[in-house]
Design a protein around this motif. Sequence first.
Motif, PDB file in Angstrom:
ATOM      1  N   GLU A   1       1.360  11.011  -6.363  1.00 48.44           N
ATOM      2  CA  GLU A   1       2.167  11.695  -7.390  1.00 48.44           C
ATOM      3  C   GLU A   1       1.336  11.939  -8.647  1.00 48.44           C
ATOM      4  O   GLU A   1       1.361  13.025  -9.220  1.00 48.44           O
ATOM      5  N   ALA A   2       0.574  10.909  -9.054  1.00 43.43           N
ATOM      6  CA  ALA A   2      -0.205  11.037 -10.295  1.00 43.43           C
ATOM      7  C   ALA A   2      -1.246  12.151 -10.186  1.00 43.43           C
ATOM      8  O   ALA A   2      -1.534  12.836 -11.169  1.00 43.43           O
ATOM      9  N   LEU A   3      -1.813  12.339  -8.991  1.00 47.76           N
ATOM     10  CA  LEU A   3      -2.892  13.338  -8.838  1.00 47.76           C
ATOM     11  C   LEU A   3      -2.374  14.646  -8.249  1.00 47.76           C
ATOM     12  O   LEU A   3      -3.156  15.586  -8.053  1.00 47.76           O
ATOM     13  N   ASN A   4      -1.072  14.667  -7.944  1.00 50.25           N
ATOM     14  CA  ASN A   4      -0.476  15.828  -7.275  1.00 50.25           C
ATOM     15  C   ASN A   4      -1.133  16.107  -5.912  1.00 50.25           C
ATOM     16  O   ASN A   4      -1.311  17.267  -5.526  1.00 50.25           O
TER      17      ASN A   4
ATOM     18  N   LYS B   1       0.812  -1.223   0.000  1.00 51.11           N
ATOM     19  CA  LYS B   1       0.000   0.000   0.000  1.00 51.11           C
ATOM     20  C   LYS B   1       0.842   1.268   0.000  1.00 51.11           C
ATOM     21  O   LYS B   1       0.437   2.268  -0.573  1.00 51.11           O
ATOM     22  N   GLY B   2       2.031   1.209   0.632  1.00 49.36           N
ATOM     23  CA  GLY B   2       2.903   2.396   0.680  1.00 49.36           C
ATOM     24  C   GLY B   2       3.306   2.837  -0.722  1.00 49.36           C
ATOM     25  O   GLY B   2       3.182   4.010  -1.079  1.00 49.36           O
ATOM     26  N   THR B   3       3.754   1.872  -1.516  1.00 47.73           N
ATOM     27  CA  THR B   3       4.194   2.172  -2.887  1.00 47.73           C
ATOM     28  C   THR B   3       3.019   2.673  -3.718  1.00 47.73           C
ATOM     29  O   THR B   3       3.129   3.671  -4.442  1.00 47.73           O
ATOM     30  N   ILE B   4       1.901   1.982  -3.588  1.00 45.27           N
ATOM     31  CA  ILE B   4       0.733   2.346  -4.402  1.00 45.27           C
ATOM     32  C   ILE B   4       0.226   3.736  -3.990  1.00 45.27           C
ATOM     33  O   ILE B   4      -0.055   4.587  -4.845  1.00 45.27           O
ATOM     34  N   ALA B   5       0.168   3.996  -2.686  1.00 45.01           N
ATOM     35  CA  ALA B   5      -0.330   5.297  -2.205  1.00 45.01           C
ATOM     36  C   ALA B   5       0.567   6.426  -2.731  1.00 45.01           C
ATOM     37  O   ALA B   5       0.068   7.455  -3.201  1.00 45.01           O
ATOM     38  N   ARG B   6       1.877   6.205  -2.676  1.00 46.83           N
ATOM     39  CA  ARG B   6       2.811   7.242  -3.156  1.00 46.83           C
ATOM     40  C   ARG B   6       2.596   7.518  -4.636  1.00 46.83           C
ATOM     41  O   ARG B   6       2.541   8.664  -5.084  1.00 46.83           O
TER      42      ARG B   6
ATOM     43  N   ALA C   1      -1.981  -9.393  -5.427  1.00 46.22           N
ATOM     44  CA  ALA C   1      -1.082 -10.450  -5.930  1.00 46.22           C
ATOM     45  C   ALA C   1      -1.392 -10.722  -7.392  1.00 46.22           C
ATOM     46  O   ALA C   1      -0.550 -11.134  -8.168  1.00 46.22           O
ATOM     47  N   ALA C   2      -2.642 -10.469  -7.752  1.00 41.23           N
ATOM     48  CA  ALA C   2      -3.076 -10.783  -9.106  1.00 41.23           C
ATOM     49  C   ALA C   2      -2.682  -9.690 -10.103  1.00 41.23           C
ATOM     50  O   ALA C   2      -2.878  -9.844 -11.298  1.00 41.23           O
ATOM     51  N   HIS C   3      -2.142  -8.576  -9.596  1.00 42.30           N
ATOM     52  CA  HIS C   3      -1.858  -7.442 -10.486  1.00 42.30           C
ATOM     53  C   HIS C   3      -0.457  -6.896 -10.251  1.00 42.30           C
ATOM     54  O   HIS C   3       0.062  -6.941  -9.142  1.00 42.30           O
ATOM     55  N   SER C   4       0.106  -6.308 -11.312  1.00 43.46           N
ATOM     56  CA  SER C   4       1.385  -5.608 -11.147  1.00 43.46           C
ATOM     57  C   SER C   4       1.083  -4.265 -10.481  1.00 43.46           C
ATOM     58  O   SER C   4      -0.066  -3.791 -10.526  1.00 43.46           O
ATOM     59  N   PRO C   5       2.101  -3.603  -9.883  1.00 42.42           N
ATOM     60  CA  PRO C   5       1.850  -2.280  -9.302  1.00 42.42           C
ATOM     61  C   PRO C   5       1.261  -1.319 -10.335  1.00 42.42           C
ATOM     62  O   PRO C   5       0.342  -0.551 -10.023  1.00 42.42           O
ATOM     63  N   ASP C   6       1.745  -1.383 -11.585  1.00 45.14           N
ATOM     64  CA  ASP C   6       1.217  -0.491 -12.637  1.00 45.14           C
ATOM     65  C   ASP C   6      -0.289  -0.705 -12.824  1.00 45.14           C
ATOM     66  O   ASP C   6      -1.055   0.246 -12.948  1.00 45.14           O
ATOM     67  N   GLU C   7      -0.686  -1.988 -12.834  1.00 45.43           N
ATOM     68  CA  GLU C   7      -2.116  -2.300 -13.038  1.00 45.43           C
ATOM     69  C   GLU C   7      -2.947  -1.808 -11.850  1.00 45.43           C
ATOM     70  O   GLU C   7      -4.044  -1.269 -12.034  1.00 45.43           O
ATOM     71  N   THR C   8      -2.424  -2.006 -10.639  1.00 40.66           N
ATOM     72  CA  THR C   8      -3.174  -1.567  -9.449  1.00 40.66           C
ATOM     73  C   THR C   8      -3.327  -0.051  -9.445  1.00 40.66           C
ATOM     74  O   THR C   8      -4.420   0.475  -9.196  1.00 40.66           O
ATOM     75  N   VAL C   9      -2.234   0.660  -9.766  1.00 34.06           N
ATOM     76  CA  VAL C   9      -2.290   2.125  -9.807  1.00 34.06           C
ATOM     77  C   VAL C   9      -3.317   2.566 -10.864  1.00 34.06           C
ATOM     78  O   VAL C   9      -4.180   3.417 -10.594  1.00 34.06           O
ATOM     79  N   ALA C  10      -3.250   1.955 -12.051  1.00 35.69           N
ATOM     80  CA  ALA C  10      -4.171   2.347 -13.135  1.00 35.69           C
ATOM     81  C   ALA C  10      -5.617   2.086 -12.710  1.00 35.69           C
ATOM     82  O   ALA C  10      -6.510   2.914 -12.953  1.00 35.69           O
ATOM     83  N   ALA C  11      -5.857   0.947 -12.039  1.00 36.20           N
ATOM     84  CA  ALA C  11      -7.233   0.609 -11.633  1.00 36.20           C
ATOM     85  C   ALA C  11      -7.749   1.625 -10.608  1.00 36.20           C
ATOM     86  O   ALA C  11      -8.899   2.083 -10.690  1.00 36.20           O
TER      87      ALA C  11
END
Length: 252
Positions: A25-28, A16-21, A227-237
């Motif tokens: 960043e994406a939304l500023n 969650k730390g990586t995804i939250a960061r 586990a079913a998704h890469s970090p990129d996929e989770t961020v995009a979702a």
Amino acid sequence: MITPVISIDGPVASGKGTIARRIAEALNFGLLDSGAIYRAHAQACLSRKISFNEINLLEAEAKALSLKFVGEAVWLDGVDATVAIRSEAVGMAASTLSAIPQVRAALLQRQRDFAAAPGLVADGRDMGTVVFPDALLKIYLTTTAEVRAGRRAGQVAKLRVAAGETMSAKQLIDKGKSPTITGLLETIRAQVQHDVEVQIRRRDWQDKSRKIAPLKPAIDAIVIDNAAHSPDETVAAILKLWHLRLASTQAS
Ligand code: DC
């Protein structure tokens, strides 16, 4: 105007730390790492040798916590504590102390104060249930303890190799194998995996079973098994869910 908040809750090593960061960043948006606040409190109590039974002292420490976030760094009592607060011992102490209602109450407003325009991504255990119950989007990120332990063990292996660990290299040579980086990483990962998984399960149990603000998905949270998704996929979702949520609030 009410600050838009995205809450991202989940157990230890859920990513969650990586995804939250990345979402922040994406939304500023601003970022709240609430675990770092509980860790800093635990670190302060440990270094002042406050007994975990001294509720008044633990509460006073939470109220007086001299904590500053400087970019990704965490400063405690005027000293850079970024690395110190990340140890498993401090994480476990934070998990124990965070079950004390007086400590949680003393740290609540400090977390809410992070909400500021244009928005906030809040990462923790009770962001969607207690700290920001009106968050516009609530995510609960998780996966099995085994997968989380595998990831954490991989991180430990990388740190040890970077720090010049030689024991595992010797063990590989003794077995007649060449000490390649991949071999070293895999040897260390396999060695620590079991212990890391035991620690993770212990902390999960402690965080989920406490009486106050236990770790659980908010009733209106969207649960993602990452586990079913890469970090990129989770961020995009999550970004897609956010834009859909914004569109639906603006239309209503
Ligand atoms: O997310 P973390 O591992 O850095 O958090 C350390 C501990 O702090 C966690 O085991 C429980 C506690 N914590 C909490 O009780 N509530 C939060 N919102 C964040 C962390």
